[in-house]
Scaffold this motif. Structure first.
Motif, PDB file in Angstrom:
ATOM      1  N   VAL A 135      39.988  38.016  34.917  1.00 43.40           N
ATOM      2  CA  VAL A 135      40.716  38.527  36.085  1.00 43.40           C
ATOM      3  C   VAL A 135      39.754  38.883  37.201  1.00 43.40           C
ATOM      4  O   VAL A 135      39.993  38.548  38.365  1.00 43.40           O
ATOM      5  CB  VAL A 135      41.506  39.802  35.743  1.00 43.40           C
ATOM      6  CG1 VAL A 135      42.366  40.211  36.906  1.00 43.40           C
ATOM      7  CG2 VAL A 135      42.350  39.598  34.543  1.00 43.40           C
ATOM      8  N   ILE A 148      39.671  37.259  40.824  1.00 48.97           N
ATOM      9  CA  ILE A 148      39.884  37.966  42.080  1.00 48.97           C
ATOM     10  C   ILE A 148      38.776  37.649  43.069  1.00 48.97           C
ATOM     11  O   ILE A 148      39.024  37.442  44.257  1.00 48.97           O
ATOM     12  CB  ILE A 148      40.046  39.470  41.813  1.00 48.97           C
ATOM     13  CG1 ILE A 148      41.481  39.678  41.361  1.00 48.97           C
ATOM     14  CG2 ILE A 148      39.737  40.300  43.036  1.00 48.97           C
ATOM     15  CD1 ILE A 148      41.808  40.981  40.813  1.00 48.97           C
ATOM     16  N   ARG A 190      39.568  34.391  44.411  1.00 51.36           N
ATOM     17  CA  ARG A 190      40.942  34.311  44.925  1.00 51.36           C
ATOM     18  C   ARG A 190      41.740  33.244  44.191  1.00 51.36           C
ATOM     19  O   ARG A 190      42.484  32.469  44.790  1.00 51.36           O
ATOM     20  CB  ARG A 190      40.937  34.017  46.414  1.00 51.36           C
ATOM     21  CG  ARG A 190      40.194  35.091  47.148  1.00 51.36           C
ATOM     22  CD  ARG A 190      40.307  34.941  48.624  1.00 51.36           C
ATOM     23  NE  ARG A 190      39.630  36.045  49.252  1.00 51.36           N
ATOM     24  CZ  ARG A 190      40.195  36.852  50.129  1.00 51.36           C
ATOM     25  NH1 ARG A 190      41.421  36.665  50.485  1.00 51.36           N
ATOM     26  NH2 ARG A 190      39.517  37.844  50.641  1.00 51.36           N
ATOM     27  N   TYR A 206      44.598  32.747  42.567  1.00 51.74           N
ATOM     28  CA  TYR A 206      45.811  33.516  42.384  1.00 51.74           C
ATOM     29  C   TYR A 206      46.635  33.161  41.157  1.00 51.74           C
ATOM     30  O   TYR A 206      47.164  34.054  40.500  1.00 51.74           O
ATOM     31  CB  TYR A 206      46.676  33.527  43.651  1.00 51.74           C
ATOM     32  CG  TYR A 206      47.318  34.859  43.752  1.00 51.74           C
ATOM     33  CD1 TYR A 206      46.603  35.937  44.258  1.00 51.74           C
ATOM     34  CD2 TYR A 206      48.575  35.095  43.227  1.00 51.74           C
ATOM     35  CE1 TYR A 206      47.143  37.192  44.267  1.00 51.74           C
ATOM     36  CE2 TYR A 206      49.126  36.352  43.232  1.00 51.74           C
ATOM     37  CZ  TYR A 206      48.404  37.396  43.750  1.00 51.74           C
ATOM     38  OH  TYR A 206      48.931  38.648  43.737  1.00 51.74           O
ATOM     39  N   ILE A 259      45.319  35.191  38.301  1.00 52.31           N
ATOM     40  CA  ILE A 259      45.675  36.609  38.409  1.00 52.31           C
ATOM     41  C   ILE A 259      47.130  36.804  37.992  1.00 52.31           C
ATOM     42  O   ILE A 259      47.453  37.680  37.181  1.00 52.31           O
ATOM     43  CB  ILE A 259      45.476  37.112  39.851  1.00 52.31           C
ATOM     44  CG1 ILE A 259      44.052  36.837  40.317  1.00 52.31           C
ATOM     45  CG2 ILE A 259      45.805  38.582  39.966  1.00 52.31           C
ATOM     46  CD1 ILE A 259      43.799  37.212  41.753  1.00 52.31           C
ATOM     47  N   VAL A 280      47.615  36.429  34.142  1.00 55.71           N
ATOM     48  CA  VAL A 280      47.151  37.573  33.362  1.00 55.71           C
ATOM     49  C   VAL A 280      48.096  38.759  33.560  1.00 55.71           C
ATOM     50  O   VAL A 280      48.447  39.461  32.611  1.00 55.71           O
ATOM     51  CB  VAL A 280      45.704  37.953  33.741  1.00 55.71           C
ATOM     52  CG1 VAL A 280      45.282  39.209  33.011  1.00 55.71           C
ATOM     53  CG2 VAL A 280      44.768  36.812  33.417  1.00 55.71           C
ATOM     54  N   LEU A 281      48.542  38.964  34.806  1.00 52.58           N
ATOM     55  CA  LEU A 281      49.463  40.071  35.074  1.00 52.58           C
ATOM     56  C   LEU A 281      50.730  39.926  34.254  1.00 52.58           C
ATOM     57  O   LEU A 281      51.219  40.890  33.664  1.00 52.58           O
ATOM     58  CB  LEU A 281      49.806  40.117  36.566  1.00 52.58           C
ATOM     59  CG  LEU A 281      49.090  41.213  37.321  1.00 52.58           C
ATOM     60  CD1 LEU A 281      48.055  40.662  38.232  1.00 52.58           C
ATOM     61  CD2 LEU A 281      50.052  42.018  38.111  1.00 52.58           C
ATOM     62  N   ILE A 298      53.381  47.016  34.748  1.00 46.05           N
ATOM     63  CA  ILE A 298      52.180  46.268  35.125  1.00 46.05           C
ATOM     64  C   ILE A 298      51.007  47.239  35.076  1.00 46.05           C
ATOM     65  O   ILE A 298      51.025  48.251  35.759  1.00 46.05           O
ATOM     66  CB  ILE A 298      52.318  45.681  36.540  1.00 46.05           C
ATOM     67  CG1 ILE A 298      53.640  44.906  36.653  1.00 46.05           C
ATOM     68  CG2 ILE A 298      51.150  44.779  36.859  1.00 46.05           C
ATOM     69  CD1 ILE A 298      53.909  44.383  38.035  1.00 46.05           C
ATOM     70  N   LEU A 305      45.266  46.346  36.964  1.00 47.08           N
ATOM     71  CA  LEU A 305      45.568  44.953  37.294  1.00 47.08           C
ATOM     72  C   LEU A 305      46.388  44.860  38.568  1.00 47.08           C
ATOM     73  O   LEU A 305      46.105  44.042  39.451  1.00 47.08           O
ATOM     74  CB  LEU A 305      46.332  44.292  36.133  1.00 47.08           C
ATOM     75  CG  LEU A 305      45.539  44.043  34.861  1.00 47.08           C
ATOM     76  CD1 LEU A 305      46.384  43.290  33.856  1.00 47.08           C
ATOM     77  CD2 LEU A 305      44.288  43.238  35.172  1.00 47.08           C
ATOM     78  N   SER A 334      43.175  42.478  46.247  1.00 46.19           N
ATOM     79  CA  SER A 334      42.627  41.134  46.437  1.00 46.19           C
ATOM     80  C   SER A 334      43.338  40.390  47.563  1.00 46.19           C
ATOM     81  O   SER A 334      42.811  39.437  48.115  1.00 46.19           O
ATOM     82  CB  SER A 334      42.736  40.342  45.141  1.00 46.19           C
ATOM     83  OG  SER A 334      44.071  39.971  44.921  1.00 46.19           O
ATOM     84  N   VAL A 394      35.908  45.515  44.116  1.00 45.29           N
ATOM     85  CA  VAL A 394      37.058  45.246  44.974  1.00 45.29           C
ATOM     86  C   VAL A 394      37.618  46.526  45.592  1.00 45.29           C
ATOM     87  O   VAL A 394      38.729  46.530  46.095  1.00 45.29           O
ATOM     88  CB  VAL A 394      38.191  44.540  44.202  1.00 45.29           C
ATOM     89  CG1 VAL A 394      37.814  43.128  43.880  1.00 45.29           C
ATOM     90  CG2 VAL A 394      38.538  45.293  42.954  1.00 45.29           C
TER      91      VAL A 394
END
Lengths: 313, 293
Positions: free
Chosen positions: A270, A274, A277, A279, A282, A285-286, B135, B139, B146, B233
């Motif tokens: 992840v 990020i 980028r 996406y 991401i 995984v989310l 969530i 994350l 991001s 980040v």
């Protein structure tokens, strides 16, 4: 009971649908053009148009969502923009270290946390109790990566007892695998030990003040048997609940711990995604992490009836 | 947060008014220690320019220097003064912690009160909150940040979004408990308008739970900020924050442990202060729970 399970399943599906909508909207409703965000700062207009076409961003939102939901439900999490590989494949390659870390952490924290909690409740207000309570507060307050660097510095760099960082797959041997994971597990477990110990203590104290505990003591049950047979069984439900809920913290902790110890798991995936980028990765995984969280809490809810037969739905 | 007893049992009024600081220290040592430490940290953070040098100054010939009289906490890999950076880093942690806690309390309060009073809004809002809660925080925050790139503003927004559901649920549960109380019914029967009842009778009853919650939120926000900055980040690298200091110094841990440990210890002490304050407030507002815990 069947009705309860059914109701619980329906609400689980509703929650997952909500999660899906969020994750879908996250990129679409963000300020700026999602295709431009994905393409990065150096992209040409053609590259952006290309990505937009690829993601189907030219269609209206509900159509996009229908397509997206359909492919997710059929097990397709999309293609990584950065590597061009399927997201599911990327994630499954990284699962072993993450699951190893999560399972070892859970084993360690449940054993130590429950033991500490019982010890603290056994002589509530005593020296052991106060020491453990203070340690738990401290455990809550030190961020994962700070714990990690302290452990690395003292147990790996100064004493060279344990490896500094990295990971060994389990099929290279159980020993090396375990040795590599000792420090990361200790790092990640600290918060859970604190959390579970606190919950166990509170829950045990509640049970210990019940009348039947006094009866047990009066009829001469040993204090060991009282704590472990009579009290712990009855104190189980809240402890199980906190273990289920803390799974969300576990995932957050894993992301940071993997970075500290340079473990090539889903968390690193992840963070790298990020920075690139990427996406779809991401998103994938989310979705998987949230799905796991929801399922684990469903399992915990259903397990109540197993550990406590008094609970009927 | 899950351990927080969301009890609406308000403390007997007047206890705080009666007591001066020494009395507070004796009766509620945790509030005194935690609050005092936090106040001290805030003062130190605000006064940083008075006692620390410029945290952005580079001394290329003094890289990775150990602790000395000149640089109290040594220097990092770019030859920057770790003491100065740690002092200024406190500002970021506290700024993000306090503003995120405040904004989360506001959004949580708004959602929670309306949900507690309006059935239709309740069923929709709570489903949304359930989804958001599922969530994992880091994350979701990572994904949010991001989208726009690192920055303090987006960090506060991300922390607020991820922490609102818990707070909204807490407020809702308090409101649901209070709305059937006779004094609320009496006020409504007496002709008071709903907004006024919410403001005068419902809102005050959420304050004890919210005060405890804001301490928890502040601790969690500071941890999240540091975690995200550590992952690269969060706070942009040109602004010194404890998280990004640790991130940029981690490779030099074997030769310059001070550059990792100084911000790390400060971070732990700050979160500890906030947690102690939170524990203390819980004892203060909910003495029954204390005896059990």
């Amino acid at each position: 009971m069947a009705l309860y399970v059914l109701r619980r399943l329906v609400s689980t599906i509703a929650v997952m649908a909500m999660v899906g909508i969020f994750i879908f909207l996250l990129l679409r409703l963000a300020p700026g053009d999602p295709a431009a965000i994905i393409a990065g700062d150096t992209a040409t207009p053609e590259m952006i148009a290309n990505i937009r076409e690829k993601l189907g961003l030219n269609e209206p939102l509900p159509v996009q969502f229908a397509h997206w939901a359909h492919s997710i439900l059929s097990g397709n999490l999309g293609i990584s923009i950065f590597t061009g590989r399927p997201v599911l494949e990327l994630i499954s390659q990284r699962l072993e270290p993450t699951i190893s870390l999560a399972i070892l952490t859970m084993i360690l924290s449940v054993t130590i946390g429950v033991t500490f909690g019982i010890l603290a409740a056994w002589r509530a207000g005593g020296l052991v109790d106060r020491t453990l309570t203070a340690l738990a507060t401290l455990g809550f307050s030190v961020p994962v990566f700070v714990v990690g660097f302290f452990l690395i510095y003292f147990f790996a760099i100064r004493t060279r007892w344990l490896p500094v960082q990295g990971y060994q797959p389990i099929d290279h041997g159980f020993g090396p695998w375990l040795v590599q994971l000792i420090l990361p597990t200790m790092t990640l477990a600290l918060v859970y030990v604190a959390l579970i110990a606190r919950m166990t203590r509170a829950s045990m104290l509640e049970v210990l003040s019940e009348d039947y505990m006094r009866t047990a003591a009066a009829k001469g049950v040993s204090s060991y048997s009282m704590l472990f047979h009579h009290a712990l069984k009855n104190a189980g439900v809240p402890i199980l609940t906190v273990i289920g809920l803390s799974f969300a913290y576990l995932i957050s902790g894993v992301v940071i711990t993997e970075t500290v110890f340079n473990i090539p798991g889903v968390g690193r995936l992840v963070v790298d995604a990020i920075n690139n980028r990427d996406y779809p990765v991401i998103q994938g995984v989310l979705i998987l992490a949230s799905g796991m969280y929801v399922l684990i809490n469903l399992a915990v809810d259903l397990a109540y009836t197993l550990i406590d037969p008094r609970i009927r739905y | 947060m899950s351990l927080l007893s969301a009890s609406a049992e308000a403390a007997p009024k007047g206890r705080l008014q009666l007591s001066g600081l020494p009395r507070l220290a004796r009766r509620h040592p945790l509030v005194f220690i935690g609050g005092g430490l936090l106040a001290l940290l805030i003062i130190l953070a605000l006064a940083a320019p008075l006692y620390a040098s410029d945290p952005l100054n580079l001394y290329p010939f003094k890289r990775l220097q150990p602790l000395s009289a000149e640089m109290w906490l040594g220097s990092d890999n770019l030859g920057r003064d770790v003491f100065a950076r740690t002092a200024f880093g406190a500002r970021i942690s506290l700024l993000v912690g306090l503003t995120s806690a405040a904004s989360t309390v506001l959004t949580g309060l708004l959602v929670g009160i309306i949900a507690g009073y309006n059935r239709r809004f309740d069923s929709i809002a709570m489903r949304i909150m359930d989804g958001l809660m599922s969530i994992p925080t880091i994350l979701l925050a990572l994904a949010l940040v991001s989208l726009t790139g690192a920055g303090i503003g987006i960090l506060i927004v991300a922390i607020t979004i991820t922490h609102t559901p818990g707070t909204a649920r807490l407020v809702r549960s308090v409101v649901l408990g209070v709305r059937e109380r006779p004094y609320v019914e009496a006020a409504l029967c007496g002709g008071a308008r709903l907004p006024k009842v919410l403001w005068r009778h419902i809102l005050p009853s959420t304050i004890p739970a919210l005060m405890i919650q804001s301490a928890n939120l502040c601790a969690s926000a500071i941890m999240t900020e540091a975690g995200l900055s550590f992952l690269g980040v969060g706070v942009p690298p040109e602004i010194p924050s404890w998280g990004n200091m640790i991130s940029s110094s981690r490779l030099y841990l074997p030769i310059a442990p001070w550059s990792v440990f100084a911000p790390g210890i400060c971070l732990a002490v700050t979160v500890l202060a906030v947690n102690l304050l939170g524990d203390g407030l819980r004892d203060l507002f909910d003495p029954r729970a204390t005896r059990r815990r």
